[in-house]
Design an enzyme around this catalytic site. Structure first.
Site, PDB file in Angstrom:
ATOM      1  N   VAL A   5      58.145  33.371  36.099  1.00 40.79           N
ATOM      2  CA  VAL A   5      58.288  34.101  37.042  1.00 40.79           C
ATOM      3  C   VAL A   5      58.988  33.803  38.287  1.00 40.79           C
ATOM      4  CG1 VAL A   5      57.427  35.891  38.513  1.00 40.79           C
ATOM      5  CG2 VAL A   5      56.990  35.953  35.953  1.00 40.79           C
ATOM      6  N   CYS A  36      53.252  39.515  28.608  1.00 41.98           N
ATOM      7  CA  CYS A  36      52.963  40.619  29.483  1.00 41.98           C
ATOM      8  C   CYS A  36      52.135  41.677  28.821  1.00 41.98           C
ATOM      9  CB  CYS A  36      54.257  41.035  30.325  1.00 41.98           C
ATOM     10  SG  CYS A  36      54.599  40.146  31.658  1.00 41.98           S
ATOM     11  N   GLU A  87      57.004  42.104  39.100  1.00 39.90           N
ATOM     12  CA  GLU A  87      58.221  41.586  38.484  1.00 39.90           C
ATOM     13  C   GLU A  87      58.423  42.370  37.259  1.00 39.90           C
ATOM     14  OE1 GLU A  87      60.232  39.149  39.787  1.00 39.90           O
ATOM     15  OE2 GLU A  87      60.920  40.305  38.550  1.00 39.90           O
ATOM     16  N   LYS A 130      53.355  48.768  37.322  1.00 35.55           N
ATOM     17  CA  LYS A 130      53.677  47.784  36.379  1.00 35.55           C
ATOM     18  C   LYS A 130      52.887  47.802  35.065  1.00 35.55           C
ATOM     19  CE  LYS A 130      54.741  43.414  35.165  1.00 35.55           C
ATOM     20  NZ  LYS A 130      55.788  42.652  35.185  1.00 35.55           N
TER      21      LYS A 130
END
Ligand code: UDX
Ligand code: ADP
Length: 466
Positions: free
Chosen positions: A15, A278, A163, A222
């Site tokens: 990231v 993720c 992100e 997110k």
């Protein structure tokens, strides 16, 4: 509004590295320093040979070539970079806890806490601290508590700026982001900090695509975005199992439903299962948060997305075993692909790891080829599972650099990652070299079924009966 001249990013990973490269590229007047405690990683980011960067992303090395040592710096001098910067991004890893309370579900915030303590120790003037890592909800509050209680009485504004980049397309995703989310306090100072961060993104993105919210909404969005995306994959994968038992074809089904504009066509590719750092982690976090508020039904609902994903991986492995006459012991099975998706060297939570583990339990001999993943990484992934000894993993698993040569005397080929090059191989040559009957198990549905069948292979792919 505070003008930002110097940025520090703590964490030079998948990231931090790409994100800061794009910021440096688009904001030439800002000095961006990416720091990491891992000296080898920093050394690799500074390597003259741009093919040795620690993260592989299409388009990344071109940007690094342009910005590195001009306004983009990679360094191990964490304290110095914190001290200099007006804005600090925290981009360190937050793996799922492997011990104690919340084991297997909650995120381990050890690294985040260490960063916060370090910032508090070093900072001599006001700072904006931006959480960039994928984090459980309320982390901003925890960071703020640490900073406010241990700092040198300077003012910290904490922002959440999740992100949304996907690996393999990180640079494109950063350059053409659908939206940027900035969460922060709804105080005058909080709003000013949000404006300062927004001004950075406004160098290349339209202001209307930059959403400003409170911190809870930003952090939760997110997790929810990733949970919804993963849910689509598990939904279509559940249907792929049904297709394999009937005459339906999962690709035809996903096309048919995806044309409904309310459903949409993206993230409906049936596969051997989703991976990446993720999806699973964020859903586990969502499950953990729901449980901690007593919302058991909500927790169970989202947990099912992971259960279905695990089922998909084991279904794929079991199909290989049953098709190879119920035994793979001593049989050579070649894996094409180890990364969790194409165009990345990242292997975190890759389906390949779990499929390999299941086959190794049955004493298969696995030969692995991936265009970007190192031998060292592959062994580390298998060893980490702790299913068998390191010696045994090395005895049963070989990592090779020549995918065609690997097929010699193999019983089966399993496609685990959708790398484009696999489609272009000379499959006639592969067939000639393999033991007969020769099997191909396509976990990504990338090969041309008619061509592969006409060569003589027994071809199985996810979501279709053979
Ligand atoms: C994801 C989110 O897309 C991104 O917004 C977030 O910031 C980080 O998590 P990433 O994990 O890098 O990004 O890749 P993604 O493209 O989402 O793929 C995740 C996994 O799902 C991969 O293993 C991929 O192969 C799989 N996948 C994806 C499918 O199996 N089918 C699909 O239709 C799409
Ligand atoms: P991500 O995918 O979130 O970027 P990575 O694991 O690729 O995760 O990168 C995180 C990086 O953060 C690692 O290189 C790690 O060494 C670094 N890191 C972790 N804790 C600290 C810390 N306290 N100070 C500096 N760097 C850290």
């Amino acid at each position: 509004m505070k003008k930002i001249n110097k940025i520090c990013c703590i964490g030079a990973g998948y990231v931090g590295g790409p994100t800061m490269s794009v910021i440096a590229h688009k904001c030439p007047e800002i000095k961006v320093t990416v720091v990491d405690i891992n000296a080898n990683r920093i050394k690799a980011w500074n390597d003259e040979n741009l093919d040795k960067l620690p993260v592989y992303e299409p388009g990344l090395k071109e940007i690094i070539a342009e910005t590195r040592n001009k306004n983009l710096f990679f360094s191990t001098e964490v304290d110095k970079a914190i001290d200099e910067a007006e804005m600090i991004f925290i981009s360190v890893n937050t793996p799922t806890k492997t011990y104690g309370k919340g084991k297997g579900q909650a995120a381990d915030l050890k690294f985040i806490e260490l960063c916060a303590r370090n910032i508090a120790k070093v900072a001599k003037d006001d700072k904006i601290v931006v959480e960039k890592s994928t984090l459980p909800v309320r982390t901003a509050q925890a960071i703020k508590n640490i900073l406010d209680n241990t700092g040198n009485h300077v003012n910290f504004e904490i922002l959440s700026n999740p992100e949304f980049l996907a690996e393999g397309t990180a640079i494109n995703d950063l350059l053409h982001a659908d939206r940027v989310l900035i969460g922060g306090d709804e105080t005058p100072e909080g709003e000013a900090a949000k404006e300062a961060l927004s001004a950075i993104y406004e160098h290349w993105l339209p202001k209307e695509n930059i959403l400003k919210t409170n911190i809870w909404s930003s952090e939760l969005s997110k997790l929810v975005a990733n949970a919804f995306l993963a849910q689509r994959i598990s939904s279509i994968n559940s249907i792929s199992a049904l297709c394999e038992k009937t005459d339906a074809n999962v690709q035809e089904v996903s096309k048919a439903i995806g044309l409904d504009s309310r459903i949409g066509s993206k993230f409906l590719n049936a596969s051997v299962g989703f991976g990446g750092s993720c999806f699973q982690k964020d859903i586990l976090n969502l499950v953990y948060i729901a449980k901690s508020y007593g919302l058991q039904e909500v927790a169970d609902y989202w947990e099912q997305v992971i259960i279905m994903n695990d089922y998909q991986k084991s279904r794929f492995a079991n199909n290989i075993i049953s098709t190879l006459y119920n035994t793979v012991s001593g049989k050579k099975i070649v894996f094409y692909g180890w990364a969790f998706k194409k165009d990345t060297n990242d292997t975190r939570e890759s389906a390949a790891i779990y499929v390999a583990d299941a086959l190794l339990e049955e004493q298969a001999e696995i030969v692995i080829y991936d265009p970007k993943v190192s031998e060292e990484r592959i062994y580390a992934d298998l060893d980490y599972l702790n299913t068998r000894s390191e010696e045994e993993n090395r005895k049963l698993v070989t990592v090779v650099k020549d995918p065609i040569d690997a097929s010699k005397d193999a019983h089966a080929i399993a496609v685990l990652t959708e790398w484009d090059e696999f489609k272009a191989y000379n499959w006639e040559t592969i067939f000639k070299q393999m033991l007969k009957p020769a099997f191909v198990f396509d976990g990504r549905r990338i090969l041309d079924k008619e061509k592969i069948n006409s060569i003589g292979f027994n071809y199985y792919r996810i979501g279709e009966n053979a």
